[in-house]
Design a protein around this motif. Structure first.
Motif, PDB file in Angstrom:
ATOM      1  N   ALA A 266       0.825  -1.207   0.000  1.00  0.00           N
ATOM      2  CA  ALA A 266       0.000   0.000   0.000  1.00  0.00           C
ATOM      3  C   ALA A 266       0.862   1.261   0.000  1.00  0.00           C
ATOM      4  CB  ALA A 266      -0.932  -0.011   1.201  1.00  0.00           C
ATOM      5  N   GLY A 267       1.814   1.314   0.919  1.00  0.00           N
ATOM      6  CA  GLY A 267       2.659   2.503   1.006  1.00  0.00           C
ATOM      7  C   GLY A 267       3.519   2.702  -0.224  1.00  0.00           C
ATOM      8  N   PHE A 268       4.017   1.606  -0.769  1.00  0.00           N
ATOM      9  CA  PHE A 268       4.877   1.651  -1.948  1.00  0.00           C
ATOM     10  C   PHE A 268       4.118   2.143  -3.168  1.00  0.00           C
ATOM     11  CE2 PHE A 268       6.541  -0.732  -5.671  1.00  0.00           C
ATOM     12  CZ  PHE A 268       7.835  -0.211  -5.719  1.00  0.00           C
ATOM     13  N   LEU A 269       2.963   1.537  -3.456  1.00  0.00           N
ATOM     14  CA  LEU A 269       2.203   1.921  -4.647  1.00  0.00           C
ATOM     15  C   LEU A 269       1.608   3.319  -4.507  1.00  0.00           C
ATOM     16  CD1 LEU A 269       0.409  -1.463  -5.440  1.00  0.00           C
ATOM     17  CD2 LEU A 269       2.367  -0.448  -6.635  1.00  0.00           C
ATOM     18  N   ALA A 270       1.216   3.691  -3.297  1.00  0.00           N
ATOM     19  CA  ALA A 270       0.688   5.039  -3.100  1.00  0.00           C
ATOM     20  C   ALA A 270       1.744   6.088  -3.424  1.00  0.00           C
ATOM     21  CB  ALA A 270       0.194   5.208  -1.663  1.00  0.00           C
ATOM     22  N   ALA A 271       2.989   5.814  -3.043  1.00  0.00           N
ATOM     23  CA  ALA A 271       4.073   6.756  -3.340  1.00  0.00           C
ATOM     24  C   ALA A 271       4.328   6.838  -4.847  1.00  0.00           C
ATOM     25  CB  ALA A 271       5.347   6.337  -2.604  1.00  0.00           C
ATOM     26  N   LEU A 272       4.325   5.704  -5.521  1.00  0.00           N
ATOM     27  CA  LEU A 272       4.504   5.725  -6.980  1.00  0.00           C
ATOM     28  C   LEU A 272       3.372   6.494  -7.651  1.00  0.00           C
ATOM     29  CD1 LEU A 272       5.671   2.078  -7.858  1.00  0.00           C
ATOM     30  CD2 LEU A 272       7.084   4.137  -7.598  1.00  0.00           C
ATOM     31  N   ALA A 273       2.148   6.324  -7.158  1.00  0.00           N
ATOM     32  CA  ALA A 273       1.009   7.026  -7.750  1.00  0.00           C
ATOM     33  C   ALA A 273       1.108   8.530  -7.546  1.00  0.00           C
ATOM     34  CB  ALA A 273      -0.295   6.497  -7.153  1.00  0.00           C
ATOM     35  N   ARG A 274       1.795   8.949  -6.473  1.00  0.00           N
ATOM     36  CA  ARG A 274       2.007  10.388  -6.239  1.00  0.00           C
ATOM     37  C   ARG A 274       3.147  10.935  -7.078  1.00  0.00           C
ATOM     38  NH1 ARG A 274       1.128   8.835  -0.742  1.00  0.00           N
ATOM     39  NH2 ARG A 274       3.375   8.721  -0.420  1.00  0.00           N
ATOM     40  N   GLY A 275       3.840  10.068  -7.809  1.00  0.00           N
ATOM     41  CA  GLY A 275       4.943  10.510  -8.642  1.00  0.00           C
ATOM     42  C   GLY A 275       6.290  10.488  -7.954  1.00  0.00           C
ATOM     43  N   GLU A 276       6.375   9.868  -6.775  1.00  0.00           N
ATOM     44  CA  GLU A 276       7.665   9.772  -6.087  1.00  0.00           C
ATOM     45  C   GLU A 276       8.544   8.744  -6.797  1.00  0.00           C
ATOM     46  OE1 GLU A 276       7.414   9.401  -1.842  1.00  0.00           O
ATOM     47  OE2 GLU A 276       5.641  10.687  -1.720  1.00  0.00           O
ATOM     48  N   ASP A 277       9.853   8.897  -6.628  1.00  0.00           N
ATOM     49  CA  ASP A 277      10.754   7.974  -7.315  1.00  0.00           C
ATOM     50  C   ASP A 277      10.823   6.645  -6.570  1.00  0.00           C
ATOM     51  OD1 ASP A 277      12.679   8.149  -5.218  1.00  0.00           O
ATOM     52  OD2 ASP A 277      13.699   9.815  -6.200  1.00  0.00           O
ATOM     53  N   LEU A 278      11.524   5.687  -7.167  1.00  0.00           N
ATOM     54  CA  LEU A 278      11.524   4.323  -6.654  1.00  0.00           C
ATOM     55  C   LEU A 278      12.147   4.234  -5.263  1.00  0.00           C
ATOM     56  CD1 LEU A 278      10.626   1.519  -7.256  1.00  0.00           C
ATOM     57  CD2 LEU A 278      12.635   1.198  -8.719  1.00  0.00           C
TER      58      LEU A 278
END
Length: 302
Positions: A266-278
């Motif tokens: 959840a935390g990982f995909l939410a960050a990617l969806a916000r445009g954060e880097d890997l």
């Protein structure tokens, strides 16, 4: 019509009864006392949806329950604004989780509504992906015969709707037999992101080292294909575009690890969806999971 949220979660939700902790299994026919119990909503996909709610991340969770009192209780435990339910005429699945000293656990699960779930019901309810980064997470399929048989169809339907797909296959109850291995490798080829723990990655590849397992899993795949290997107290690593990224986990006092990997997702995909880097996304996932396993009642952020 409002646009779809950037995170879509599909898979299993069930009632979890968590008991613990114990130090070794009791002798058959005896009874022991445990210090705590907690009845809570769970399931791999359900845990991710709960974490997204706890992280205040907009999302849509599509899942099923039975039509018994446990099903009504389970549906009420999730955010009504973020859930779309399929109600089947059957009992709701119950999982009993036994927590061992050190935070490890074992699960006992009844078939219930998970045996009734149909991939066609999920496909019929898929929204179009919104513009920008948008991720659909599929998890818990090994406990759902209909989803297990139709995962490839579901991944294709998600791609057709514009979603980037992530899959967390989990652990097959029958173990890693050859037909299961072939099926999982097919899913990993289709999905854009594979979310595995280090034990699963080792079982699929035969490689005990996470880096070697990732190399085996990425061989012959497009450079954009991403493998994430969750390593518990050691954090998590991601492999994409020929690069390795890693986030270490903070030192915490573990209460129980049920749903840790799902919370990471959840935390990982939410960050990617916000445009954060890997790198940032790995840190977000590890931080959320560490907070979840070290708090009771469970929390996902400070």
């Amino acid at each position: 019509m409002h646009p779809s949220p950037a995170i879509l979660v599909l898979g299993n939700a069930n009632v979890d009864l968590v008991l613990g902790e114990i130090d070794g299994w009791p002798v058959v026919g005896t009874e022991i006392m445990v210090e705590r119990s907690e009845m809570r909503p769970g399931g791999s996909a359900g845990n991710s949806a709960l974490a997204l709610t706890g992280l205040d991340v907009d999302h849509l969770f599509i899942a099923s329950t039975g039509n018994d009192p446990n099903g009504a209780w389970l549906r009420d435990a999730f955010s009504k604004n973020h859930s779309l339910w399929i109600v089947d005429d059957c009992p709701t699945t119950l999982t009993v989780g036994i927590v061992h000293k050190g935070g490890d656990r074992a699960f006992f699960t009844t078939p219930g509504h998970l045996d009734m779930a149909r991939v066609e019901d999920l496909v019929a309810r898929l929204p179009d992906a919104p513009s920008g980064p948008a991720f659909a997470l599929v998890s818990g399929g090994f406990l759902m015969p209909g989803l297990r048989a139709g995962t490839s169809k579901l991944l294709d339907a998600l791609h057709a709707k514009g979603w980037q797909t992530a899959i967390d296959p989990g652990w097959p109850p029958e173990g890693w037999q050859q037909p299961t291995m072939r099926l999982v490798k097919e899913w990993l080829d289709q999905a854009d992101i594979a979310l595995l723990n280090e034990v699963e990655a080792a079982a699929i590849t035969g490689e005990g080292d996470p880096d070697a397992a990732a190399a085996a899993l990425t061989q012959g795949k497009a450079s954009s294909h991403m493998i994430v290997i969750k390593q518990g107290a050691a954090g998590a690593s991601a492999y994409a575009n020929g690069q390795r990224f890693h986030a270490s986990a903070p030192s915490v006092r573990v209460i129980d690890t049920v749903g840790a990997g799902d919370t990471f997702n959840a935390g990982f995909l939410a960050a990617l969806a916000r445009g954060e880097d890997l790198s940032q996304a790995l840190t977000r996932g590890v931080t959320a999971a560490s907070r979840a396993v070290s708090t009771s009642p469970r929390r996902y952020r400070d």
